[in-house]
Enzyme design. Structure first.
Site, PDB file in Angstrom:
ATOM      1  N   ASN A 197      46.545   5.407   2.385  1.00 31.51           N
ATOM      2  CA  ASN A 197      45.027   4.358   2.132  1.00 31.51           C
ATOM      3  C   ASN A 197      45.389   3.927   3.789  1.00 31.51           C
ATOM      4  O   ASN A 197      45.375   3.470   2.681  1.00 31.51           O
ATOM      5  CB  ASN A 197      44.742   4.536   0.978  1.00 31.51           C
ATOM      6  CG  ASN A 197      43.871   3.649   0.622  1.00 31.51           C
ATOM      7  OD1 ASN A 197      42.818   3.313   2.060  1.00 31.51           O
ATOM      8  ND2 ASN A 197      43.611   2.943  -0.469  1.00 31.51           N
ATOM      9  N   TRP A 198      44.484   3.859   4.353  1.00 27.16           N
ATOM     10  CA  TRP A 198      43.916   3.166   5.523  1.00 27.16           C
ATOM     11  C   TRP A 198      43.320   1.651   5.382  1.00 27.16           C
ATOM     12  O   TRP A 198      42.990   0.876   5.441  1.00 27.16           O
ATOM     13  CB  TRP A 198      43.146   3.862   6.613  1.00 27.16           C
ATOM     14  CG  TRP A 198      44.187   5.099   7.400  1.00 27.16           C
ATOM     15  CD1 TRP A 198      45.247   5.002   6.774  1.00 27.16           C
ATOM     16  CD2 TRP A 198      43.784   5.455   8.698  1.00 27.16           C
ATOM     17  NE1 TRP A 198      45.975   6.565   7.939  1.00 27.16           N
ATOM     18  CE2 TRP A 198      45.142   6.485   8.521  1.00 27.16           C
ATOM     19  CE3 TRP A 198      43.217   5.983   9.317  1.00 27.16           C
ATOM     20  CZ2 TRP A 198      44.821   7.095   9.741  1.00 27.16           C
ATOM     21  CZ3 TRP A 198      43.168   6.606  10.129  1.00 27.16           C
ATOM     22  CH2 TRP A 198      44.141   7.077  10.817  1.00 27.16           C
ATOM     23  N   LYS A 199      42.456   1.756   4.302  1.00 31.95           N
ATOM     24  CA  LYS A 199      41.396   0.726   3.235  1.00 31.95           C
ATOM     25  C   LYS A 199      40.487   0.674   4.558  1.00 31.95           C
ATOM     26  O   LYS A 199      39.938   1.401   5.752  1.00 31.95           O
ATOM     27  CB  LYS A 199      42.173  -0.174   3.181  1.00 31.95           C
ATOM     28  CG  LYS A 199      43.372   0.246   2.230  1.00 31.95           C
ATOM     29  CD  LYS A 199      44.125  -1.080   1.107  1.00 31.95           C
ATOM     30  CE  LYS A 199      45.517  -0.251   0.018  1.00 31.95           C
ATOM     31  NZ  LYS A 199      45.499  -1.239  -0.603  1.00 31.95           N
ATOM     32  N   HIS A 211      40.043   3.169  -6.880  1.00 23.72           N
ATOM     33  CA  HIS A 211      40.917   2.032  -6.077  1.00 23.72           C
ATOM     34  C   HIS A 211      40.878   0.937  -7.402  1.00 23.72           C
ATOM     35  O   HIS A 211      39.881  -0.013  -7.071  1.00 23.72           O
ATOM     36  CB  HIS A 211      41.024   2.437  -4.928  1.00 23.72           C
ATOM     37  CG  HIS A 211      41.852   1.347  -4.520  1.00 23.72           C
ATOM     38  ND1 HIS A 211      42.601   0.221  -4.389  1.00 23.72           N
ATOM     39  CD2 HIS A 211      43.359   1.949  -3.928  1.00 23.72           C
ATOM     40  CE1 HIS A 211      43.359  -0.418  -3.776  1.00 23.72           C
ATOM     41  NE2 HIS A 211      44.343   1.002  -3.687  1.00 23.72           N
ATOM     42  N   GLU A 263      41.197  -2.411  -5.922  1.00 23.68           N
ATOM     43  CA  GLU A 263      40.311  -3.301  -4.832  1.00 23.68           C
ATOM     44  C   GLU A 263      38.415  -2.862  -5.236  1.00 23.68           C
ATOM     45  O   GLU A 263      38.339  -3.843  -4.718  1.00 23.68           O
ATOM     46  CB  GLU A 263      40.842  -2.903  -3.652  1.00 23.68           C
ATOM     47  CG  GLU A 263      42.260  -3.947  -3.302  1.00 23.68           C
ATOM     48  CD  GLU A 263      42.716  -2.871  -2.038  1.00 23.68           C
ATOM     49  OE1 GLU A 263      42.401  -2.189  -1.573  1.00 23.68           O
ATOM     50  OE2 GLU A 263      44.084  -3.029  -1.946  1.00 23.68           O
ATOM     51  N   GLU A 309      48.594   3.001  -9.930  1.00 22.62           N
ATOM     52  CA  GLU A 309      48.597   2.428  -8.510  1.00 22.62           C
ATOM     53  C   GLU A 309      48.949   0.598  -9.194  1.00 22.62           C
ATOM     54  O   GLU A 309      47.940  -0.433 -10.037  1.00 22.62           O
ATOM     55  CB  GLU A 309      48.018   2.044  -7.783  1.00 22.62           C
ATOM     56  CG  GLU A 309      47.592   3.390  -6.527  1.00 22.62           C
ATOM     57  CD  GLU A 309      47.324   3.119  -5.445  1.00 22.62           C
ATOM     58  OE1 GLU A 309      47.865   2.686  -3.877  1.00 22.62           O
ATOM     59  OE2 GLU A 309      46.240   2.468  -5.425  1.00 22.62           O
ATOM     60  N   GLY A 341      50.290  -4.267  -1.859  1.00 24.59           N
ATOM     61  CA  GLY A 341      50.094  -5.331  -0.391  1.00 24.59           C
ATOM     62  C   GLY A 341      50.668  -6.264  -0.790  1.00 24.59           C
ATOM     63  O   GLY A 341      50.928  -7.546  -0.733  1.00 24.59           O
ATOM     64  N   SER A 388      53.006  -0.624  -2.390  1.00 23.46           N
ATOM     65  CA  SER A 388      54.819  -1.723  -1.559  1.00 23.46           C
ATOM     66  C   SER A 388      55.117  -0.729  -1.197  1.00 23.46           C
ATOM     67  O   SER A 388      56.209  -0.458  -1.289  1.00 23.46           O
ATOM     68  CB  SER A 388      55.214  -2.787  -2.711  1.00 23.46           C
ATOM     69  OG  SER A 388      53.902  -4.310  -2.158  1.00 23.46           O
ATOM     70  N   GLY A 390      49.545   2.207   0.888  1.00 25.86           N
ATOM     71  CA  GLY A 390      48.351   1.701   1.437  1.00 25.86           C
ATOM     72  C   GLY A 390      49.326   0.784   3.083  1.00 25.86           C
ATOM     73  O   GLY A 390      48.526   1.764   4.064  1.00 25.86           O
ATOM     74  N   GLY A 391      49.310  -0.338   3.135  1.00 30.69           N
ATOM     75  CA  GLY A 391      49.457  -1.152   4.438  1.00 30.69           C
ATOM     76  C   GLY A 391      50.958  -0.021   5.452  1.00 30.69           C
ATOM     77  O   GLY A 391      50.275  -0.088   6.562  1.00 30.69           O
TER      78      GLY A 391
HETATM   79  P1  13P Z   1      50.028  -0.707   0.139  1.00 32.99           P
HETATM   80  O1  13P Z   1      50.990   0.174   0.459  1.00 32.99           O
HETATM   81  O2  13P Z   1      49.901  -1.791   1.476  1.00 32.99           O
HETATM   82  O3  13P Z   1      51.149  -1.947  -1.395  1.00 32.99           O
HETATM   83  O4  13P Z   1      48.688   0.115  -0.630  1.00 32.99           O
HETATM   84  C1  13P Z   1      48.323   0.805  -2.081  1.00 32.99           C
HETATM   85  C2  13P Z   1      47.082   1.314  -2.047  1.00 32.99           C
HETATM   86  O5  13P Z   1      46.379  -0.060  -2.404  1.00 32.99           O
HETATM   87  C3  13P Z   1      46.854   2.619  -1.549  1.00 32.99           C
HETATM   88  O6  13P Z   1      46.496   2.863  -2.348  1.00 32.99           O
END
Ligand code: 13P
Length: 255
Positions: A12-14, A98, A100, A170, A176, A215, A236-237
């Protein structure tokens, strides 16, 4: 029916990478993540990069995912993206709910449910995100929060559609932060999610892949993928860090 045999690694590149950056990154990434027959890989770029990356991915085994969708097919919904628009670009998976989006955009369980139903109607495969806040875990309510999010998200999803779903657990406090959940806690929550899925969908509930997100890195991926009930990860990251994502895709599990 058993869980879809291949684990899924979904990046997930956000809200990162312009279309041009996305193409450049994928040109480096694809040769490093395309050689695996026993695992499935997909990436979820931002909407603006989807048309640019779609042709590249079409020629590769890596799947295309979107980060969100709206529940109507067309109409006066300024700023929204419909399931048909995604389908038209060759999108297979779509993240729904998600944390976020729940947090910054007020997305509710009911909206998540509408999106799940709309995705399925259009032949997209929803990846339904659930997870508790830190306070809920501290007070022993993590399972009830996740169970409630799950059941509301899947309301009216018929048994025949269950095999199109994936669930991403999650925990909000692990996203994050560099503070991943422990593999043991993840396995326990996945077992709880699995039992709810089987209660609602019977045998078909056994076919839904349950992913962990929060993470995930090159350093902890093997421990997660070795844990019972972890059928993939939502990254994510680390998904936009070339070496890290290549290492995650290349996870090792005991035979
Ligand atoms: P991180 O891997 O940056 O913690 O993010 C997880 C995430 O929200 C994937 O959707």
């Amino acid at each position: 029916m058993t869980v879809e045999a291949r684990p899924l690694v979904l990046g997930n590149w956000k809200m990162n990478l312009t279309a041009r950056e996305a193409v450049a990154y994928l040109r480096d990434l694809l040769p490093r993540v395309s050689g695996y027959a026993d695992r499935e890989v997909a990436v979820a770029p931002p909407f603006t990069a989807l048309p640019a990356v779609a042709p590249l991915l079409k020629e590769s085994p890596v799947g295309l995912a979107a980060q969100d969708l709206f529940w109507e097919s067309e109409g006066a919904y300024t700023g929204e993206i419909s399931p048909l628009m995604l389908q038209d670009l060759g999108v297979t998976y779509v993240l729904v709910g998600h944390s976020e989006r729940r947090r910054h955009l007020g997305e509710t369980d009911r909206m998540v449910n509408q999106k799940v139903l709309a995705a399925l109607r259009s032949g997209l495969r929803p990846v339904v995100c659930v997870g508790e806040q830190e306070a809920a875990r501290a007070s022993g309510r993590a399972r009830s929060v996740v169970r409630s999010q799950l059941l509301r998200a899947l309301s009216e999803v018929p048994r025949g559609e269950a095999s199109s779903l994936a669930i991403a657990y999650e925990p909000v406090w692990a996203i994050g932060t560099g503070r991943a959940a422990t593999p043991a806690d993840v396995s326990e929550m996945h077992a709880c999610i699995r039992s709810e899925l089987q209660r609602v969908y019977g045998e078909a509930g056994g076919a839904v892949r349950i992913l962990y997100g929060g993470s995930v890195s090159g350093g902890n991926i093997d421990a997660f993928m070795e844990s019972p009930g972890v059928e993939g990860v939502l990254v994510g990251g680390a998904s936009i860090r070339l070496d890290d994502f290549a290492r995650i895709v290349g996870f090792r599990r005991p035979a």
